[in-house]
Design an enzyme around this catalytic site. Structure first.
Site, short mmCIF file in Angstrom:
data_model
loop_
_atom_site.label_atom_id
_atom_site.label_comp_id
_atom_site.label_asym_id
_atom_site.label_seq_id
_atom_site.Cartn_x
_atom_site.Cartn_y
_atom_site.Cartn_z
N SER A 103 -28.75 -10.60 12.96
CA SER A 103 -28.43 -9.79 11.63
C SER A 103 -28.92 -8.31 11.72
O SER A 103 -28.77 -7.58 10.82
CB SER A 103 -29.63 -10.44 10.65
N THR A 135 -30.67 -23.93 11.93
CA THR A 135 -29.61 -23.37 13.26
C THR A 135 -30.39 -22.31 13.90
O THR A 135 -29.89 -22.02 15.20
CB THR A 135 -28.50 -22.57 12.57
N ASN A 160 -34.14 -16.00 13.57
CA ASN A 160 -33.77 -16.06 14.82
C ASN A 160 -34.25 -14.71 15.81
O ASN A 160 -34.58 -14.92 17.03
CB ASN A 160 -32.10 -15.84 14.92
N GLU A 202 -32.90 -20.89 4.73
CA GLU A 202 -31.84 -22.14 5.09
C GLU A 202 -32.37 -23.50 4.93
O GLU A 202 -31.70 -24.35 4.55
CB GLU A 202 -31.82 -21.51 6.64
N HIS A 245 -30.77 -11.10 7.05
CA HIS A 245 -32.25 -10.61 6.73
C HIS A 245 -32.19 -9.42 7.52
O HIS A 245 -32.76 -9.20 8.79
CB HIS A 245 -33.24 -11.47 7.23
N CYS A 288 -23.15 -19.47 6.10
CA CYS A 288 -22.33 -19.43 7.39
C CYS A 288 -21.82 -21.11 7.48
O CYS A 288 -22.45 -21.95 7.31
CB CYS A 288 -23.42 -19.32 8.52
N HIS A 300 -38.34 -21.38 4.57
CA HIS A 300 -37.35 -20.28 5.21
C HIS A 300 -36.14 -20.79 4.13
O HIS A 300 -35.64 -21.97 3.82
CB HIS A 300 -37.00 -20.73 6.67
N HIS A 337 -27.39 -17.69 4.33
CA HIS A 337 -28.53 -18.69 4.73
C HIS A 337 -28.23 -19.97 3.94
O HIS A 337 -28.96 -21.08 4.41
CB HIS A 337 -29.92 -18.26 4.48
C1 2E4 Z 1 -27.79 -17.55 8.28
C2 2E4 Z 1 -28.19 -18.36 9.46
O1 2E4 Z 1 -31.92 -17.67 9.60
P1 2E4 Z 1 -32.41 -16.30 9.93
O2 2E4 Z 1 -33.76 -15.70 9.32
O3 2E4 Z 1 -32.36 -15.91 11.42
O4 2E4 Z 1 -31.28 -15.33 9.18
P2 2E4 Z 1 -30.67 -13.77 9.59
O5 2E4 Z 1 -30.29 -13.09 8.45
O6 2E4 Z 1 -31.87 -13.06 10.28
O7 2E4 Z 1 -29.64 -13.93 10.47
C3 2E4 Z 1 -28.32 -14.61 10.24
C4 2E4 Z 1 -28.37 -15.81 9.79
C5 2E4 Z 1 -27.98 -16.15 8.83
C6 2E4 Z 1 -28.81 -16.95 10.44
N1 2E4 Z 1 -28.71 -18.07 10.28
FE1 SF4 Z 2 -24.28 -19.04 11.50
FE2 SF4 Z 2 -25.66 -18.93 13.66
FE3 SF4 Z 2 -25.19 -16.63 12.78
FE4 SF4 Z 2 -26.81 -18.15 11.50
S1 SF4 Z 2 -26.94 -17.40 13.61
S2 SF4 Z 2 -25.32 -17.03 10.53
S3 SF4 Z 2 -25.88 -20.34 12.00
S4 SF4 Z 2 -23.48 -18.10 13.61
#
Ligand code: 2E4
Ligand code: SF4
Length: 335
Positions: free
Chosen positions: A276, A173, A233, A134, A48, A104, A132, A82
């Site tokens: 990200s 996660t 996150n 995920e 993201h 992931c 979301h 995700h």
């Molecule tokens: C996959 C799982 O899940 P979030 O919205 O935080 O995704 P983002 O793409 O911002 O961060 C990477 C990611 C991808 C985190 N957890």
């Molecule tokens: Fe994987 Fe955690 Fe990164 Fe998400 S935040 S992509 S679960 S290591």
């Protein structure tokens, strides 16, 4: 006459920014482009972050939300970090697509937990945020309606189990560590026989970045989280900064979004970045402060991270055969 800039302490959280799952996902897209040529198709933003997506677009990646937007092709179709419901790879096979999964491994681990609980006959509760990707992917590992979503402590009170003695829980996660602990406590309180992971399924990167903000935010007048508004996150990091007592806690995509007037009189700023968000955007924010303030930079290290995830074997072998990856115990991309 040279203008004197006001002093400013910048506390830079470490760890911050890219995690192993994001690194791997971006590497998969870049390596697929180098190995198979453009275009490669990516279902959903690989991570993201607009900046990441735009830079991959410039190299020949084509982003879609659903597989029906991809034309008939032999080029790779990549699933985002995700994770995806089981129906997506099934659909890709029906459409004869060559797909690569950038989910992931720590999200895949939660998928496996869900399937194992189901096999053992437990009713499954997923703690996460509705809608979301995920959460859609994790719920989609099993038939519709099998995994029940819980978002809050109030949802726990309202939940009506099939059998209170046969429940299991899993989590997204990227949740707030503290909010999730409250929800788990409420679940255990109401359903003492419930089974689940030792602590939660929140990953190491999410946990470490939140912990860093908790330690650093109280030192600063403003907390800046570099990250996207659709990044779970990153949003959680902004909340942690706010709860840690920062006067202002802001989620910004890049330096141009800083509203200098509303910052007011400040003498310290804490900076972190979501998993990200690329480091160049953090550097850009620091540079923007340097143009206005006499900055003293203090990197606050609260944890060390050395986790690396392997790329899918199929891609690794094809990349080595194409001469774009060097063979070795830890394959390294050749520029
Ligand atoms: C996959 C799982 O899940 P979030 O919205 O935080 O995704 P983002 O793409 O911002 O961060 C990477 C990611 C991808 C985190 N957890
Ligand atoms: Fe994987 Fe955690 Fe990164 Fe998400 S935040 S992509 S679960 S290591």
């Amino acid at each position: 006459m040279t203008e004197t800039k006001p002093p400013l302490d910048i506390y830079l959280c470490a760890p911050r920014g890219f995690c192993a799952g994001v690194d791997r996902a971006i590497q998969i897209v870049e390596l697929a482009l180098a190995t198979y040529g453009a275009p490669v198709y990516v279902r959903h933003e690989i991570v993201h972050n607009k900046f990441v997506v735009e830079s991959l677009k410039a190299k020949g990646a084509v982003f879609v939300e659903e597989l029906d937007e991809v034309p008939a092709t032999k080029q790779p179709v990549i699933f985002s970090a995700h994770g995806v419901p089981k129906s997506v790879p099934e659909n890709a096979r029906e459409l004869n697509f060559f797909y690569l999964d950038a989910t992931c491994p720590l999200v895949s681990k939660v998928h496996k937990e869900a399937m194992l609980h189901d096999k053992r006959g437990h009713e499954i509760i997923l703690i996460g945020h509705e809608g979301h990707p995920e959460v859609i992917g994790t719920m989609g590992q099993l038939e519709e309606g099998v995994v029940k979503l819980i978002e809050t402590v109030e949802d726990v009170a309202a939940f009506e189990p099939r059998d209170p003695n046969n429940l299991a829980w899993i989590t997204q996660t990227t949740l707030s560590v503290d909010d999730t602990a409250d929800i788990i406590a409420a679940l255990k309180d109401r359903f003492p026989a419930i089974t689940g992971p030792n602590k939660n399924d929140i990953c190491y990167a999410t946990t470490n970045r939140q912990e860093a903000v908790k330690i650093v935010a109280p030192k600063a007048d403003v907390m800046i989280v570099v990250g996207a508004p659709n990044s779970s996150n990153s949003k959680r990091l902004r909340e942690v900064g706010e709860r840690a007592g920062c006067r202002q806690s802001l989620l910004l995509q890049r330096a141009s979004e800083i509203d200098w007037d509303s910052l007011g009189a400040i003498s310290s700023v804490a900076i972190t970045a979501g998993a990200s968000a690329p480091e160049v955007l953090v550097e850009e924010v620091i540079e923007a402060f340097r143009t206005r303030y006499d900055v003293t930079l203090d990197v606050v290290v609260t944890a060390k991270e050395d986790i690396i995830f392997n790329i899918p074997r199929e891609l690794r072998e094809a990349a080595i055969a194409a001469g774009v990856l060097e063979e070795g115990p830890k394959a390294v991309a050749v520029n």
